[in-house]
Write a protein that holds these residues in place. Structure first.
Motif, short mmCIF file in Angstrom:
data_model
loop_
_atom_site.label_atom_id
_atom_site.label_comp_id
_atom_site.label_asym_id
_atom_site.label_seq_id
_atom_site.Cartn_x
_atom_site.Cartn_y
_atom_site.Cartn_z
N LEU A 367 0.83 -1.19 0.00
CA LEU A 367 0.00 0.00 0.00
C LEU A 367 0.87 1.25 0.00
O LEU A 367 2.06 1.21 0.35
N ASP A 368 0.25 2.37 -0.39
CA ASP A 368 0.94 3.66 -0.37
C ASP A 368 0.78 4.23 1.04
O ASP A 368 -0.15 4.98 1.33
N LEU A 372 -1.81 6.99 3.04
CA LEU A 372 -2.78 6.52 4.03
C LEU A 372 -2.71 7.29 5.35
O LEU A 372 -3.69 7.30 6.10
N VAL A 373 -1.56 7.89 5.67
CA VAL A 373 -1.42 8.53 6.97
C VAL A 373 -1.58 10.05 6.91
O VAL A 373 -1.30 10.75 7.88
N ARG A 374 -2.08 10.57 5.79
CA ARG A 374 -2.32 12.01 5.70
C ARG A 374 -3.40 12.42 6.70
O ARG A 374 -4.35 11.69 6.94
N PRO A 375 -3.27 13.60 7.28
CA PRO A 375 -4.26 14.04 8.29
C PRO A 375 -5.58 14.42 7.63
O PRO A 375 -5.66 14.65 6.43
N ASN A 376 -6.60 14.49 8.46
CA ASN A 376 -7.93 14.96 8.05
C ASN A 376 -8.52 14.15 6.90
O ASN A 376 -9.15 14.70 6.00
N GLN A 377 -8.33 12.85 6.93
CA GLN A 377 -8.95 12.00 5.93
C GLN A 377 -9.41 10.71 6.58
O GLN A 377 -8.98 10.35 7.69
N PRO A 389 -2.79 -6.66 11.32
CA PRO A 389 -1.62 -6.31 12.16
C PRO A 389 -0.56 -5.55 11.39
O PRO A 389 0.02 -4.57 11.90
N GLU A 390 -0.29 -5.98 10.14
CA GLU A 390 0.72 -5.30 9.33
C GLU A 390 0.27 -3.89 8.95
O GLU A 390 1.06 -2.94 8.93
N MET A 395 1.21 1.81 9.36
CA MET A 395 0.67 3.16 9.47
C MET A 395 1.36 3.90 10.62
O MET A 395 1.69 5.09 10.49
N GLN A 396 1.62 3.22 11.72
CA GLN A 396 2.35 3.86 12.82
C GLN A 396 3.79 4.15 12.42
O GLN A 396 4.34 5.21 12.75
#
Length: 467
Positions: A367-368, A372-377, A389-390, A395-396
């Motif tokens: 995945l990109d 995926l971790v951009r705010p406000n989405q 789990p992955e 993402m963290q």
């Protein structure tokens, strides 16, 4: 039968409405749809009627009712709140043998205005003879759900060819059989799906003796996320007329119950690392069944074009010259999030939404992560149960907070719905404890916090939330 149902032609004929209030305006609107020449008798007019008068759509006599005002009228309607006036209108009209309707007074009527389903030129009228008009309207509403608006186009299409069919077939029985085959076959389906030029060409060829009445076709139909009430009218119609149904694992049993009873059922469902049929074989199966002259329902969970590989299937159909239709369905992201009480966007939490698939490939989740971790989405992940789990770890690792809310919903929109809420740090453990199974949808973002306030769907007692 206390009343005889009659459809009366009123185009350009004089009609009189006595009364100028809100009820009268509704009756005037109905007469106008039939093309009537309308005169309204009332001391004052409702604002809507005033506007129509200014536009030249009606005539108005600002007078009290006099029997002579109805001379020459084809139909008279009394819609005042004065019982004496209504009674006088009824008596005067009956004395002149003019059909009269008095609103909410069936004993004064010589005709009843039914509850109407308008699919012009196709009309359906439901009446209780004035005994229970609310019940008649309820029945009309049910019929509305069974007869899509496109049936009006089909009736108009038939009118174009009526004389040609009369010339081709000498007996009424031959014409009846011919029209039944047209309406229930490929030509009728083309009209209903908006392909009228193709239907017209096929009809001309057929009447010239150079075409086939029916041929195979594929219906690529989105079955939605599970609740059968979320099916479109068009999806249900095609499901009821298919000869064979090729269906996926994600189609709920409740939706499958609505497929035509005597249709052949072919299961081609897939699960991780276990495919009943490879995709290319499914594509060729659809071609073969259609070429055998069958109406093939390709029924998919959700929407065919959102992680449903519908594009690949229609590419093969087009390469082989197989006619097809695509019927969108409510995708899981929309239906499941709604039933879980999680809005995908919210002014205070998320201004965008991203759909992705969490399906594993070669043991990794490709995945990109930066996207995926951009705010406000809000992020919606399909097929992500095994890779959860992955997903949470990556993402963290790419900057998302371990406290970012995340929810997973199993069999959303059905009575078996289960929702597990947590954070990126806690959800994998909660899901393992809950023992969830596919199909599941994952929703990541601050909007998950709103579920406690907005959840409205109450599944069966065993379908409880966890977390």
């Amino acid at each position: 039968m206390e009343t005889l149902p009659i459809f009366m032609k009123l185009r350009n004929r004089p009609c009189l409405v006595v009364g100028g209030g809100d009820v009268a305006s509704r009756k005037v609107s109905l007469l106008e749809k039939a093309g009537a020449d309308i005169t309204v008798v009332a001391p004052e007019l409702h604002p809507t009627l005033m506007q129509w008068l200014a536009e030249g759509r009606i005539r108005h006599f600002a007078l009290v009712f006099e029997p002579s005002q109805m001379d020459g009228a084809a139909v008279v309607i009394a819609a005042t709140d004065d019982a004496e006036v209504n009674h006088a209108v009824s008596q005067a009209a009956q004395a002149r043998n003019i059909p009269v309707n008095v609103v909410d007074a069936p004993e004064l009527c010589t005709f009843i205005v039914p509850s109407i389903m308008d699919r012009s030129p196709l009309l359906v009228a439901v009446s209780s003879g004035g005994a229970a008009p609310v019940l008649a309207r309820m029945l009309r509403t049910r019929i509305e759900t069974m007869i899509p608006a496109a049936y009006g186009r089909l009736a108009a299409f038939a009118a174009e060819f009526r004389e040609a069919v009369k010339r081709r077939f000498s007996t009424g029985q031959q014409r009846r059989i011919f029209w039944e085959d047209v309406f229930q076959g490929a030509i009728g389906e083309q009209v209903l799906s908006g392909q009228e030029s193709s239907a017209r060409h096929a009809m001309e060829q057929l009447l010239a003796g150079s075409g086939e009445l029916n041929h195979g076709e594929v219906y690529l139909v989105g079955g939605g996320p599970g609740d059968p009430d979320l099916l479109t009218f068009r999806a249900l119609r095609l499901m009821q007329q298919a000869d064979v149904c090729v269906y996926d694992k994600l189609v709920s049993k409740e939706v499958m119950e609505l497929v035509r009873r005597d249709a052949e059922l072919i299961y081609v469902g897939k699960s991780r690392d276990q495919h009943t049929l490879p995709q290319e074989d499914i594509n060729q199966l659809l071609v073969r069944l259609a070429q055998e002259g069958k109406r093939v329902l390709r029924l998919k969970g959700g929407d065919p074009f959102i992680f449903g590989r519908g594009g690949e299937e229609i590419e093969t159909l087009m390469e082989n010259g197989v006619p097809f239709q695509v019927v969108p369905g409510i995708t899981a992201a929309n239906g499941v999030s709604s039933y879980a009480g999680i809005p995908l966007t919210h002014r205070d939490y998320a201004q965008s939404c991203l759909f992705t698939t969490g399906h594993l490939k070669d043991g990794s989740v490709n995945l990109d992560w930066h996207a995926l971790v951009r705010p406000n989405q809000t992020v919606v992940i399909y097929m992500g149960l095994v890779g959860l789990p992955e997903i949470c770890r990556q993402m963290q690792a790419h900057g998302a907070s371990e406290s970012l809310p995340i929810a997973i919903i199993q069999q959303g929109t059905t009575q078996r719905q289960r929702v597990v809420e947590g954070t990126l740090a806690t959800l994998p453990g909660l899901v393992e404890h809950a023992g969830l199974r596919a199909p599941c949808l994952i929703i990541v973002g601050e909007v998950v916090r709103l579920r406690e306030k907005l959840a409205w769907f109450a599944p069966s007692p065993e379908a409880v939330s966890a977390g």
